[in-house]
Design a protein around this motif. Structure first.
Motif, PDB file in Angstrom:
ATOM      1  N   ASP A  14       0.853  -1.161   0.035  1.00 19.21           N
ATOM      2  CA  ASP A  14       0.016  -0.127  -0.084  1.00 19.21           C
ATOM      3  C   ASP A  14       0.730   1.207  -0.075  1.00 19.21           C
ATOM      4  O   ASP A  14       0.323   2.301  -0.158  1.00 19.21           O
ATOM      5  N   ASP A  15       2.141   1.259   0.143  1.00 19.13           N
ATOM      6  CA  ASP A  15       2.824   2.264   0.232  1.00 19.13           C
ATOM      7  C   ASP A  15       3.481   2.960  -1.204  1.00 19.13           C
ATOM      8  O   ASP A  15       4.090   2.124  -1.587  1.00 19.13           O
ATOM      9  N   GLN A  43      -7.786  -6.003  -3.331  1.00 16.11           N
ATOM     10  CA  GLN A  43      -7.318  -5.989  -4.691  1.00 16.11           C
ATOM     11  C   GLN A  43      -6.300  -7.036  -5.112  1.00 16.11           C
ATOM     12  O   GLN A  43      -6.651  -7.343  -6.403  1.00 16.11           O
ATOM     13  N   LEU A  44      -5.685  -7.754  -4.384  1.00 18.71           N
ATOM     14  CA  LEU A  44      -4.789  -8.844  -4.536  1.00 18.71           C
ATOM     15  C   LEU A  44      -5.782 -10.086  -5.040  1.00 18.71           C
ATOM     16  O   LEU A  44      -5.642 -10.765  -6.240  1.00 18.71           O
ATOM     17  N   ILE A  45      -6.722 -10.307  -4.373  1.00 19.20           N
ATOM     18  CA  ILE A  45      -7.575 -11.424  -4.641  1.00 19.20           C
ATOM     19  C   ILE A  45      -8.465 -11.186  -5.967  1.00 19.20           C
ATOM     20  O   ILE A  45      -8.593 -11.894  -6.705  1.00 19.20           O
ATOM     21  N   MET A  71      -1.338  -3.706   5.388  1.00 18.96           N
ATOM     22  CA  MET A  71      -2.023  -3.117   4.278  1.00 18.96           C
ATOM     23  C   MET A  71      -3.530  -2.749   4.786  1.00 18.96           C
ATOM     24  O   MET A  71      -4.014  -3.545   5.709  1.00 18.96           O
ATOM     25  N   PRO A  72      -4.385  -1.770   4.259  1.00 18.19           N
ATOM     26  CA  PRO A  72      -5.399  -1.555   4.742  1.00 18.19           C
ATOM     27  C   PRO A  72      -6.513  -2.724   4.023  1.00 18.19           C
ATOM     28  O   PRO A  72      -6.204  -3.220   3.111  1.00 18.19           O
ATOM     29  N   ILE A  73      -7.697  -2.676   4.368  1.00 17.60           N
ATOM     30  CA  ILE A  73      -8.707  -3.341   4.105  1.00 17.60           C
ATOM     31  C   ILE A  73      -8.577  -4.798   4.357  1.00 17.60           C
ATOM     32  O   ILE A  73      -9.259  -5.316   5.037  1.00 17.60           O
ATOM     33  N   VAL A  74      -7.722  -5.568   3.737  1.00 18.23           N
ATOM     34  CA  VAL A  74      -7.566  -6.868   3.747  1.00 18.23           C
ATOM     35  C   VAL A  74      -5.932  -6.842   3.890  1.00 18.23           C
ATOM     36  O   VAL A  74      -5.177  -6.666   2.989  1.00 18.23           O
ATOM     37  N   LEU A  77      -1.738 -10.923   6.002  1.00 15.00           N
ATOM     38  CA  LEU A  77      -1.965 -12.370   6.478  1.00 15.00           C
ATOM     39  C   LEU A  77      -3.250 -12.754   6.011  1.00 15.00           C
ATOM     40  O   LEU A  77      -3.316 -14.055   5.842  1.00 15.00           O
ATOM     41  N   GLU A  78      -4.316 -11.950   5.924  1.00 17.28           N
ATOM     42  CA  GLU A  78      -5.604 -12.475   5.643  1.00 17.28           C
ATOM     43  C   GLU A  78      -5.580 -12.824   4.194  1.00 17.28           C
ATOM     44  O   GLU A  78      -6.027 -13.776   3.837  1.00 17.28           O
ATOM     45  N   ALA A  79      -4.789 -12.057   3.258  1.00 14.81           N
ATOM     46  CA  ALA A  79      -4.881 -12.322   1.897  1.00 14.81           C
ATOM     47  C   ALA A  79      -4.152 -13.726   1.607  1.00 14.81           C
ATOM     48  O   ALA A  79      -4.462 -14.547   0.732  1.00 14.81           O
TER      49      ALA A  79
END
Length: 148
Positions: A14-15, A43-45, A71-74, A77-79
């Protein structure tokens, strides 16, 4: 995996400054492929889903994913968890590339299926060395499965 004969690296970070530095470091490390960026895990998914659909305007399928944790949103680790729980994506090598060096982050990343955990180097020359090592190993040495 390849588009026009070129390997694809997908980077989730995100940076803005880190994305610029990563692109420059890969170019300085003589990476001759395609570099794609997304800004968060969602966005990755979405990117991977678009590759899977195989539509004419689909983005190029990545051979390697570099994923930041914070990163924001997801978050990363969750991704990672979503990627490794999917029959369609679990074969993709995911390298966690983050500022963290916390043992908990390292352990959880590997427990969720990360192929590698790399703490972002401090200097640009170290970043170039890291990018050179990553691309040499993941895109040159190992055999990767056919994508999607």
């Amino acid at each position: 995996m390849k588009r026009n004969g070129k390997m694809v690296i997908l980077i989730a970070d995100d940076d803005d400054d880190d994305r610029v530095l990563l692109r420059q470091a890969l170019m300085s490390a003589s990476f001759d492929g395609i570099i794609e960026f997304v800004e968060n895990g969602e966005q990755l998914i979405q990117y991977l889903d678009a590759c899977l659909r195989g539509e004419p305007d689909a983005p190029p399928a990545p051979a390697l994913l570099l994923v930041d944790l914070n990163m924001p949103i997801v978050n990363g680790l969750e991704a990672l968890k979503q990627i490794k729980s999917s029959a369609h994506y679990r074969h993709l090598p995911v390298v966690i590339l983050t500022t963290s060096s916390a043992e908990q982050d390292i352990r959880e990343s590997y427990n969720l299926g990360a192929a590698s955990f790399v703490t972002k180097p401090i200097t640009f020359s170290q970043l170039v060395e890291t990018m050179n090592a990553l691309q040499s190993y993941w895109l040159g040495t190992v055999r990767l499965p056919r994508q999607f």
